[in-house]
Scaffold this motif. Structure first.
Motif, short mmCIF file in Angstrom:
data_model
loop_
_atom_site.label_atom_id
_atom_site.label_comp_id
_atom_site.label_asym_id
_atom_site.label_seq_id
_atom_site.Cartn_x
_atom_site.Cartn_y
_atom_site.Cartn_z
N ALA A 92 3.04 9.92 6.39
CA ALA A 92 4.51 9.94 6.30
C ALA A 92 4.98 11.35 5.93
CB ALA A 92 4.99 8.95 5.25
N PHE A 93 6.05 11.80 6.59
CA PHE A 93 6.62 13.11 6.30
C PHE A 93 8.08 13.11 6.74
CE2 PHE A 93 5.54 13.42 10.72
CZ PHE A 93 6.38 14.37 11.28
N ASN A 94 8.80 14.17 6.38
CA ASN A 94 10.16 14.30 6.89
C ASN A 94 10.54 15.72 7.28
OD1 ASN A 94 10.42 15.40 4.33
ND2 ASN A 94 12.16 14.12 3.71
N LEU A 95 9.64 16.69 7.02
CA LEU A 95 9.93 18.07 7.36
C LEU A 95 8.71 18.75 7.98
CD1 LEU A 95 11.83 19.28 4.14
CD2 LEU A 95 12.83 18.37 6.25
N HIS A 96 8.99 19.65 8.93
CA HIS A 96 7.96 20.50 9.52
C HIS A 96 7.95 21.86 8.83
CE1 HIS A 96 7.03 17.92 13.03
NE2 HIS A 96 8.32 17.61 13.01
N GLY A 97 6.75 22.45 8.73
CA GLY A 97 6.63 23.77 8.15
C GLY A 97 5.86 24.71 9.06
N VAL A 98 5.40 25.81 8.51
CA VAL A 98 4.68 26.82 9.28
C VAL A 98 3.32 26.30 9.72
CG1 VAL A 98 5.86 28.75 8.15
CG2 VAL A 98 3.73 27.85 7.18
N LEU A 145 9.44 9.96 8.96
CA LEU A 145 8.70 10.20 10.20
C LEU A 145 7.23 9.88 9.95
CD1 LEU A 145 10.30 13.65 11.10
CD2 LEU A 145 10.91 11.41 12.03
N ILE A 146 6.54 9.44 10.98
CA ILE A 146 5.12 9.11 10.87
C ILE A 146 4.34 9.93 11.88
CG2 ILE A 146 3.40 7.28 11.09
CD1 ILE A 146 5.14 6.98 8.64
N ASP A 147 3.34 10.62 11.39
CA ASP A 147 2.47 11.42 12.26
C ASP A 147 1.68 10.49 13.17
OD1 ASP A 147 0.02 12.86 13.15
OD2 ASP A 147 0.82 14.47 11.90
N SER A 148 1.81 10.68 14.46
CA SER A 148 1.17 9.77 15.42
C SER A 148 -0.35 9.86 15.41
CB SER A 148 1.69 10.06 16.84
OG SER A 148 1.41 11.40 17.22
N SER A 200 0.84 -1.19 0.00
CA SER A 200 0.00 0.00 0.00
C SER A 200 0.87 1.25 0.00
CB SER A 200 -0.92 0.01 1.22
OG SER A 200 -0.16 -0.06 2.42
N ALA A 201 0.27 2.35 -0.41
CA ALA A 201 0.98 3.62 -0.44
C ALA A 201 1.01 4.25 0.95
CB ALA A 201 0.29 4.56 -1.43
N GLU A 202 1.91 5.22 1.12
CA GLU A 202 1.96 5.99 2.35
C GLU A 202 0.82 7.01 2.36
OE1 GLU A 202 3.80 5.52 4.85
OE2 GLU A 202 5.44 4.27 4.12
N ARG A 203 0.38 7.39 3.56
CA ARG A 203 -0.63 8.42 3.68
C ARG A 203 0.01 9.79 3.48
NH1 ARG A 203 -4.61 6.92 8.80
NH2 ARG A 203 -5.30 4.88 8.00
N PRO A 204 -0.59 10.67 2.67
CA PRO A 204 -0.02 12.01 2.47
C PRO A 204 -0.24 12.88 3.70
CG PRO A 204 -2.08 11.78 1.28
CD PRO A 204 -1.78 10.42 1.84
N PRO A 205 0.74 13.71 4.07
CA PRO A 205 0.63 14.48 5.32
C PRO A 205 -0.46 15.53 5.31
CG PRO A 205 2.58 15.12 4.07
CD PRO A 205 2.03 13.91 3.41
N GLY A 207 2.23 24.27 11.91
CA GLY A 207 2.03 22.86 12.17
C GLY A 207 1.97 22.00 10.92
N SER A 208 2.27 22.57 9.77
CA SER A 208 2.22 21.80 8.52
C SER A 208 3.37 20.80 8.46
CB SER A 208 2.26 22.74 7.31
OG SER A 208 3.42 23.56 7.36
N LYS A 209 3.19 19.76 7.66
CA LYS A 209 4.19 18.72 7.48
C LYS A 209 4.29 18.38 6.00
CE LYS A 209 3.44 16.53 12.01
NZ LYS A 209 2.39 17.46 12.51
N PHE A 210 5.50 18.03 5.58
CA PHE A 210 5.73 17.75 4.16
C PHE A 210 6.73 16.62 4.00
CE2 PHE A 210 5.08 22.34 4.78
CZ PHE A 210 3.90 22.52 4.07
N LEU A 211 6.65 15.95 2.86
CA LEU A 211 7.67 14.97 2.49
C LEU A 211 8.41 15.54 1.29
CD1 LEU A 211 8.87 12.15 3.03
CD2 LEU A 211 7.33 11.28 1.26
N VAL A 212 9.70 15.81 1.50
CA VAL A 212 10.52 16.50 0.49
C VAL A 212 11.80 15.71 0.27
CG1 VAL A 212 11.81 18.61 -0.02
CG2 VAL A 212 9.56 18.75 1.07
N GLN A 213 12.18 15.52 -0.98
CA GLN A 213 13.40 14.77 -1.28
C GLN A 213 14.64 15.55 -0.81
OE1 GLN A 213 13.90 15.07 -5.90
NE2 GLN A 213 15.86 15.43 -4.88
N TRP A 214 15.72 14.82 -0.58
CA TRP A 214 16.97 15.42 -0.15
C TRP A 214 17.69 16.10 -1.31
CZ3 TRP A 214 19.74 11.54 3.68
CH2 TRP A 214 19.00 11.49 4.87
#
Length: 363
Positions: A330-336, A322-325, A255-260, A338-345
């Motif tokens: 799934a995400f790896n970065l925090h934004g303004v 990272l996984i939002d509890s 299955s796919a990851e859940r978008p943040p 309380g937002s969360k994003f998955l962004v490539q390195w």
């Protein structure tokens, strides 16, 4: 230059993949393949911080270094062109039908690039790697990235099927509009054309999820760095919204990851937008930072890390996320806000491997 359908290349790498330890949360679009028990144990030690930099013996298939994307074959060079050292202002051009909630997600990401107050690991910390790139005077890419004036084209004035060149006409329409045109800023302006999910763009889903270049004065009247990114939700989410959608070859395998932010297409766009912004900042006129000898087909600082989002990433394996509890997203970065994003390195110019603020050795 573009986030392309090189996800197809990942198919070839799948057969070489080594399974990750269960403690690592990552996305792998195929069943686990065990090369050897010793290789699995070595990978586990690396991904959990064990060892000081050993390598994995994959039974004659080559050596995998500890650092994501590292390679003695990568020759990233500076070609003496400008980088964006002046304060950057991003001008979104919304082409097609966009819901307010979709615009909110993308605006939040753009505002997060300079938001030093966001929790660690943050979008602003991710941008610090981009800032390491300099011009010939030693000036770094700007730390200031602002959200500028926007333009909406709800009437599909250039149609619902656009060529690459037609993207420049969309920009011309925005900067020459009789009412509230977008300002022209050749020094620090970035023009970001975002097409909705019902717009077909040349090479979209086949060769590209996004691309960047510069406008031609014969079309727009100015030379302006710009990028295009499309919403793949209805056309190719398994290719361009990875890992929030499963590629066609992997349907039924996992299955796919859940978008943040709850939107597969737009959450997928965030990483593509980040990819193109990093490359525009470090290579706005396609004569600054890239690998390879052909400026028509440059390998840029984000191309080198395509598909890598966390420690252990590479070969169609995202790395540790990272996984939002609360939501399980799934995400790896925090934004303004309380937002969360998955962004490539992004490729680190001094360490010569892909790097991001959520790396285990940054914790």
């Amino acid at each position: 230059m573009s986030v392309s359908s090189s996800c197809l290349l990942l198919l070839a790498l799948a057969a070489l993949a080594v399974a990750s330890p269960l403690a690592v949360v990552a996305w792998r679009p195929w069943p686990h393949h065990f090369v050897s028990r010793s290789a699995v144990n070595a990978t586990a030690a690396m991904n959990t911080g064990g060892g000081s930099g050993g390598s994995v013996d994959t039974g004659g298939l080559g050596v995998s270094k500890k650092y994501e994307g590292s390679s003695e074959f990568v020759k990233l060079r500076y070609h003496m062109g400008p980088v964006l050292t002046a304060n950057v202002t991003i001008h979104p051009i919304w082409y097609g039908a966009w819901a307010p909630a979709q615009k909110h997600i993308l605006r939040a990401f753009l505002r997060s690039i300079s938001a030093a107050s966001a929790p660690h690991p943050s979008v602003a910390a991710w941008w610090r790697t981009v800032r390491l790139y300099t011009d010939q005077t030693g000036a770094n890419v700007s730390a200031i990235v602002l959200l500028g004036a926007e333009r909406s084209d709800r009437h599909y004035s250039r149609g619902r099927a656009l060529t690459r060149l037609a993207i420049q006409s969309v920009i011309r329409d925005a900067v020459t509009a009789p009412r509230r045109p977008i300002p022209v800023n050749p020094r620090g302006g970035l023009y970001l054309v975002l097409t909705s999910s019902d717009v077909a763009v040349q090479d979209f889903c086949v060769q590209a999820c996004g691309f960047h270049y510069f406008t031609f004065p014969a079309i727009v009247g100015y030379t302006l760095p710009y990028a295009w990114v499309g919403n793949s939700a209805t056309q190719c989410p398994g290719i361009c919204a990875y890992p929030f959608a499963v590629p066609p070859f992997a349907v039924g395998l996992r299955s796919a990851e859940r978008p943040p932010n709850g939107d597969v297409g737009v959450d997928g766009m965030v990483s593509v937008v980040a990819h193109e912004l990093a490359e525009m900042a470090s290579n706005p006129l396609v004569n600054a930072w890239y690998a390879g000898e052909d400026p028509c087909f440059p390998t840029e600082i984000a191309d080198l890390c395509e598909g890598i989002y966390g420690t252990g990433g590479g070969g169609a394996y995202t790395g540790q996320l990272l996984i939002d509890s609360h939501t399980g997203a799934a995400f790896n970065l925090h934004g303004v806000g309380g937002s969360k994003f998955l962004v490539q390195w992004i490729w680190h110019p001094y360490l010569s491997y892909c790097s991001g603020p959520n790396a285990l050795d940054h914790q």
